[in-house]
Write an enzyme that holds these catalytic residues in place. Structure first.
Site, PDB file in Angstrom:
ATOM      1  N   VAL A 181      65.184  58.233  24.276  1.00  0.00           N
ATOM      2  CA  VAL A 181      66.273  57.756  23.427  1.00  0.00           C
ATOM      3  C   VAL A 181      67.584  58.389  23.880  1.00  0.00           C
ATOM      4  CG1 VAL A 181      67.115  57.510  21.072  1.00  0.00           C
ATOM      5  CG2 VAL A 181      64.655  57.554  21.505  1.00  0.00           C
ATOM      6  N   GLY A 185      56.455  58.925  22.909  1.00  0.00           N
ATOM      7  CA  GLY A 185      55.343  58.601  23.781  1.00  0.00           C
ATOM      8  C   GLY A 185      55.623  57.437  24.701  1.00  0.00           C
ATOM      9  N   MET A 186      56.387  56.432  24.228  1.00  0.00           N
ATOM     10  CA  MET A 186      56.637  55.228  25.013  1.00  0.00           C
ATOM     11  C   MET A 186      58.020  55.188  25.630  1.00  0.00           C
ATOM     12  SD  MET A 186      55.094  52.078  22.817  1.00  0.00           S
ATOM     13  CE  MET A 186      56.426  52.221  21.639  1.00  0.00           C
ATOM     14  N   ALA A 187      58.989  55.864  25.021  1.00  0.00           N
ATOM     15  CA  ALA A 187      60.375  55.645  25.415  1.00  0.00           C
ATOM     16  C   ALA A 187      61.199  56.920  25.261  1.00  0.00           C
ATOM     17  CB  ALA A 187      60.985  54.525  24.566  1.00  0.00           C
ATOM     18  N   LYS A 237      66.918  52.927  23.104  1.00  0.00           N
ATOM     19  CA  LYS A 237      65.544  53.346  23.382  1.00  0.00           C
ATOM     20  C   LYS A 237      65.115  52.665  24.674  1.00  0.00           C
ATOM     21  CE  LYS A 237      62.757  54.459  20.228  1.00  0.00           C
ATOM     22  NZ  LYS A 237      61.817  54.617  19.108  1.00  0.00           N
ATOM     23  N   GLY A 287      66.553  62.316  22.625  1.00  0.00           N
ATOM     24  CA  GLY A 287      65.177  62.445  22.180  1.00  0.00           C
ATOM     25  C   GLY A 287      64.210  61.748  23.111  1.00  0.00           C
ATOM     26  N   ASP A 309      53.312  53.008  11.546  1.00  0.00           N
ATOM     27  CA  ASP A 309      53.447  54.387  12.032  1.00  0.00           C
ATOM     28  C   ASP A 309      54.452  55.151  11.172  1.00  0.00           C
ATOM     29  OD1 ASP A 309      52.891  56.554  13.632  1.00  0.00           O
ATOM     30  OD2 ASP A 309      54.332  56.019  15.179  1.00  0.00           O
TER      31      ASP A 309
END
Length: 704
Positions: A26, A22-24, A41, A19, A135
Site C-alpha cells: 500500500v 499478504g497480497m499487496a 494498493k 503498509g 475478513d
C-alpha cells in the site's frame, strides 16, 4: 516495489510506502488530476503473473467500488500498467483498530460499542449490495485522526483463495468463522461472527482463541467454547456480553439474522447497558458443539498449507518424517479413505460391465438377443421388408403403402406430456431447441414440425420447440420514485414487487433507494423485483450524557448518529471537571440521525478571589541593636500564614521602615521573617558585624 516519484496512469504520483499485506503493498500517492492524496494498493509481483488471480482481483475491486459509505474506505479506480495491477482508494490518515487496542489495552464498553456501531454500518451498506467482506478484523478497521471509523478491503478477501501466500494469516484466522474454518458456505453471518470476535478483543484486550499454528486456532473456532468476556472485563455490562456471545455462536442460525438486527441491539446497549434485553436463540440438538473428525482436521490442515505455505513451511518440514511413515503404510496396502472409496466404486462398476458382457454373449448364443434382420423375420413381413415385388412375368407390382395417422396438436404440452400423447398414436418426439414466448410459459411446447390434422406415417419423429418463458427485457428504473408509482411501473411491465426497508439520510420516506435487479438488467415477465424503500432518517432517543466524561459522551452520541457540533465550558460546584454539565437536546427526546447537539463541559468549582492589603505597617529597630551602629540592614520577607507563600521581600536600612502591600489573594493574615545585620566599633576601634533573625507572627491584613 514502487519508488517515490513514480507515476501510475500518468496521474498518481507515489509519495511513499505506508503498509504491506499478504497480497499487496500500500502506497500514499498524489492524484494530480483532482489534487488530493489517495491510497494505492498494488498487487505483489508473484500474483501479477497469475491471469485468473488478476481477473478475480479486478472483478472484486470493481464490485467493491460500487460501495459508498462514510464508514467504508471508498474505492476510486482500478487499473493496470506495465504488469502492475492496482486499486486506487480513499486515503485515511489514522491508525488501525489493532494498533489502537494494543496502545490502550482494554477499551471502555461505550467506546467499543461506538466503534462496533460504525463498523456495523459499513458492513450493513455492503450487505445491502450483496457484498460479503469475509475478513473483518482489527487490521482492516481504521480509526481516522478525526475519530471516524472506516472498514477497508471490502470484497478483496474473496480473491485470497488457496493460492494466496499470506504472511498475516495468524491475524486473520483469529477472527474467522467456523464455516470459514471448515471451508463451508459463507454469508453475511460470517461477518457478524468476525465482528463479534473484534468486539471481544476491544473489551478484553485479547482474542478468545489462540495457538501456535493456524490449524490449532481454526479447530478451536470449530469445537472449543470461548471464555466469556466478563472473565477478563468484570465491569462489562450484561447486554454487551450477551451481544458478543450471540454474534460468536458456532451455528450461524443462532447468531443475529442480519447486521441490521445487531445494530439495533448495539444502539440499545449504549442507552441501557445494564438491561438484559438480548434474545439468545435456544440451543438445538444439532447445534451442540461437535468434535471435529480426523478427516476434517486433515482437510483444514491441507487448506491452511495451500493458503499460507510461508508460515507453515517449518511445520511441514517437521511433519516430513510422519508423512514418510504414512507413505510406508500406504505401500503396505493401506489406502486413504477417499482413495479406498474410489477403488471400491471402480471395482463395482467393472464387475457390472463384466457380468453384462457374459450375459450378452450367453444370451446371443442361446438366441435371446437378435440384432439385424433374419430369415424368419423376412418371411413374417415380406411386404414391409421389400421396397419392390415382381410378379411371375417380371413386372413391378405396386409397393404397399405405409400406415398413416393424423397428427394432433401438442402446443401447450410439456415435453413429457407430448411424448406420451404421440407414442399412443405411434409417433416419436424430439427437442428442436428453445425460444421465448409470451403465450406459452417456460417448459411448454411453442411449435411442432407437423401441423395438427396432417396425415403422417407411423413411427415418424416429430420435432418440437420448447418455450424458454417470456422474452427478456430491461428492468425499468424506479429509483427515487414513490412506492405507489414504482409498484405501478413494475406491474405494467409484468413484474412482481417485493419490498425491503432501510433508513436513509438523503432519500425521503417511502421513496425507492435502490432495486434488485438493478435498472437495465435483463428480466422476464413474472420475475420479482425487490425495491428498497426509505424510512427517512433513522430516529432514536437521545441518551442522558450529563455527568459523563467528555470523551465517553462524544463516543456515545456519535455512535448513535448524532453530530456533536460544539462544546463550551463553565464552572460547576456539582459536576467534576471534564464531565458534561448539560446537553442542548433533552435526554430521551426522539431525533433523527445527523441531528446536531452541543455540550457544556465542567471546569470544576469556581474559586472566587478575595483581595487583602497591609497598610503602613512599621518595622521597628529591635532594642538589642545599638543605636550608634555604623550600619544596620534588614532583609524583610512577608509570608502568607496559610501555605507559607511569599508575598513580597524588602531591604531596609533606615528605621522605622513602613511596609505597604496590596492585592494579596485569598489570605487574611501573614507573618514577617526579618534577617538583621549591623556593624559597630568596639573599644579598640575595630569594626564588629553581627546578625540576627526576627519572626513576627499573626500580622492581620485588611480586606480590600
Amino acid at each position: 516495489m514502487l519508488r517515490e516519484g513514480i507515476y501510475l496512469a500518468d496521474r498518481y504520483e507515489i509519495v511513499g510506502k505506508v503498509g504491506a499485506g499478504g497480497m499487496a503493498d500500500v502506497y500514499k500517492a498524489k492524484d494530480h488530476t483532482l489534487g488530493r492524496f489517495v491510497g494505492i494498493k498494488v498487487l505483489k509481483p508473484e500474483f501479477s503473473e497469475d491471469v485468473n488471480f488478476v481477473t478475480k482481483f479486478r472483478t472484486e475491486a470493481q464490485s467493491a467500488a460500487g460501495l459508498e459509505h462514510p464508514n467504508i474506505v471508498n474505492i476510486y479506480d482500478v487499473g493496470s500498467e506495465n504488469s502492475i495491477h492496482f486499486i486506487v482508494m480513499e486515503y485515511v490518515e489514522g491508525i488501525t483498530l489493532k494498533t489502537y487496542i494494543e496502545k490502550k489495552g482494554q477499551l471502555s464498553f461505550k467506546e467499543a460499542v461506538s466503534i462496533a456501531i460504525q463498523v456495523g454500518r459499513g458492513i450493513e451498506a455492503a450487505h445491502n449490495k450483496h457484498i460479503i467482506h469475509r475478513d473483518i478484523k482489527p487490521q482492516n478497521i481504521i480509526i481516522s485522526t478525526e475519530g471516524k471509523v472506516k472498514v477497508t478491503d471490502f470484497g478483496i478477501a474473496r480473491v485470497a483463495n488457496a493460492n494466496t501466500i499470506n504472511s498475516e494469516v495468524m491475524g486473520s484466522v483469529h477472527y474467522a468463522s467456523p464455516e470459514q474454518a471448515r471451508n463451508g458456505f459463507v454469508d453475511g453471518k460470517s461477518d457478524i461472527y468476525s465482528l463479534g470476535i473484534v468486539m471481544y478483543e476491544m473489551v478484553t484486550g485479547r482474542v478468545p482463541f489462540d495457538g501456535e499454528s493456524t490449524v490449532a486456532v481454526a479447530i478451536q473456532h470449530l469445537q472449543e467454547e470461548m471464555v466469556v468476556p466478563s472473565a477478563y472485563a468484570p465491569d462489562l455490562p450484561v447486554s454487551i456480553e450477551k451481544i458478543i456471545l450471540k454474534c460468536t455462536q458456532k451455528s450461524p442460525d443462532r447468531r443475529y439474522d442480519t447486521i441490521s438486527d445487531l445494530l439495533m441491539d448495539l444502539k440499545k446497549a449504549l442507552i441501557s447497558p445494564d438491561e438484559d434485553f438480548v434474545v439468545m436463540v435456544p440451543l438445538g440438538q444439532q447445534d451442540k458443539t461437535r468434535v471435529v473428525k480426523q478427516e476434517e482436521v486433515e482437510t483444514i490442515k491441507q487448506q491452511a498449507r495451500n493458503m499460507y505455505r510461508e508460515e507453515l513451511a517449518e511445520e511441514e518440514e517437521e511433519d516430513e518424517e510422519e508423512e514418510d511413515e504414512e507413505e510406508e503404510d500406504d505401500d503396505d496396502g493401506f489406502l486413504n479413505p477417499k482413495m479406498e472409496k474410489a477403488v471400491t466404486i471402480m471395482g463395482i462398476v467393472a464387475a457390472i460391465i463384466i457380468v453384462g458382457i457374459i450375459v450378452y454373449i450367453g444370451g446371443s448364443f442361446m438366441g435371446l438377443f437378435k440384432f439385424g434382420g433374419t430369415e424368419k423375420e423376412d418371411k413374417k413381413e415380406p411386404e414391409q421388408k421389400q421396397e419392390e415385388v415382381k410378379d411371375d412375368e417380371g413386372q413391378e407390382e405396386e409397393k404397399p403403402q405405409a400406415e398413416q395417422v393424423e397428427m394432433i396438436d401438442v402446443k401447450g404440452y410439456t415435453f413429457d406430456e407430448a411424448l406420451d400423447a404421440l407414442n399412443n398414436i405411434h409417433l416419436g418426439l424430439e427437442r428442436g431447441g428453445e425460444e421465448s414466448s409470451e403465450e406459452y410459459p417456460e417448459g411448454q411446447i411453442v411449435s411442432q414440425s407437423v401441423e395438427e390434422g396432417t396425415m403422417v406415417d407411423k413411427n415418424t419423429t416429430i420435432t418440437v420447440i420448447i418455450s424458454s418463458g417470456a422474452g427478456e427485457f430491461d428492468a425499468p428504473d424506479v429509483k427515487g420514485r414513490p412506492k405507489g408509482e414504482a409498484e405501478s411501473i413494475l406491474t405494467q411491465a409484468g413484474l412482481l414487487t417485493a419490498y425491503d426497508y432501510q433508513h436513509d439520510d438523503n432519500v425521503p420516506s417511502d421513496q425507492v433507494i435502490s432495486q434488485n435487479p438493478e435498472a437495465g438488467a435483463k428480466v422476464k415477465k413474472g420475475d420479482t423485483v425487490t425495491i428498497i424503500l426509505s424510512r427517512g432518517r433513522e430516529t432514536f432517543q437521545v441518551p442522558d450524557v450529563r455527568n459523563t466524561p467528555e470523551a465517553d459522551a462524544k463516543a456515545q452520541l456519535e455512535g448513535l448518529g448524532l453530530v456533536v457540533a460544539s462544546t463550551s465550558s463553565d464552572y460547576s460546584d456539582d459536576i467534576a471537571e471534564g464531565n458534561v454539565i448539560s446537553q442542548s437536546i433533552s435526554p430521551w427526546k426522539t431525533v433523527e440521525t445527523g441531528t446536531q447537539i452541543t455540550l457544556v463541559i465542567s471546569l470544576g468549582k469556581k474559586i472566587t478571589t478575595q483581595y487583602y492589603s497591609l497598610n503602613n505597617y512599621n518595622i521597628e529597630l529591635p532594642g538589642h541593636i545599638p543605636l550608634d551602629s555604623t550600619r544596620v540592614e534588614a532583609k524583610i520577607t512577608l509570608h502568607k500564614s496559610e501555605g507559607d507563600e511569599v508575598i513580597n521581600t524588602w531591604t531596609a536600612t533606615a528605621f522605622p521602615y513602613t511596609v505597604n502591600v496590596s492585592n494579596i489573594e485569598n489570605c487574611d493574615r501573614g507573618y514577617f521573617v526579618i534577617e538583621w545585620e549591623w556593624s559597630y566599633m568596639d573599644e579598640d576601634d575595630a569594626e564588629v558585624t553581627e546578625t540576627d533573625k526576627t519572626v513576627i507572627e499573626g500580622v492581620p491584613f485588611t480586606q480590600s
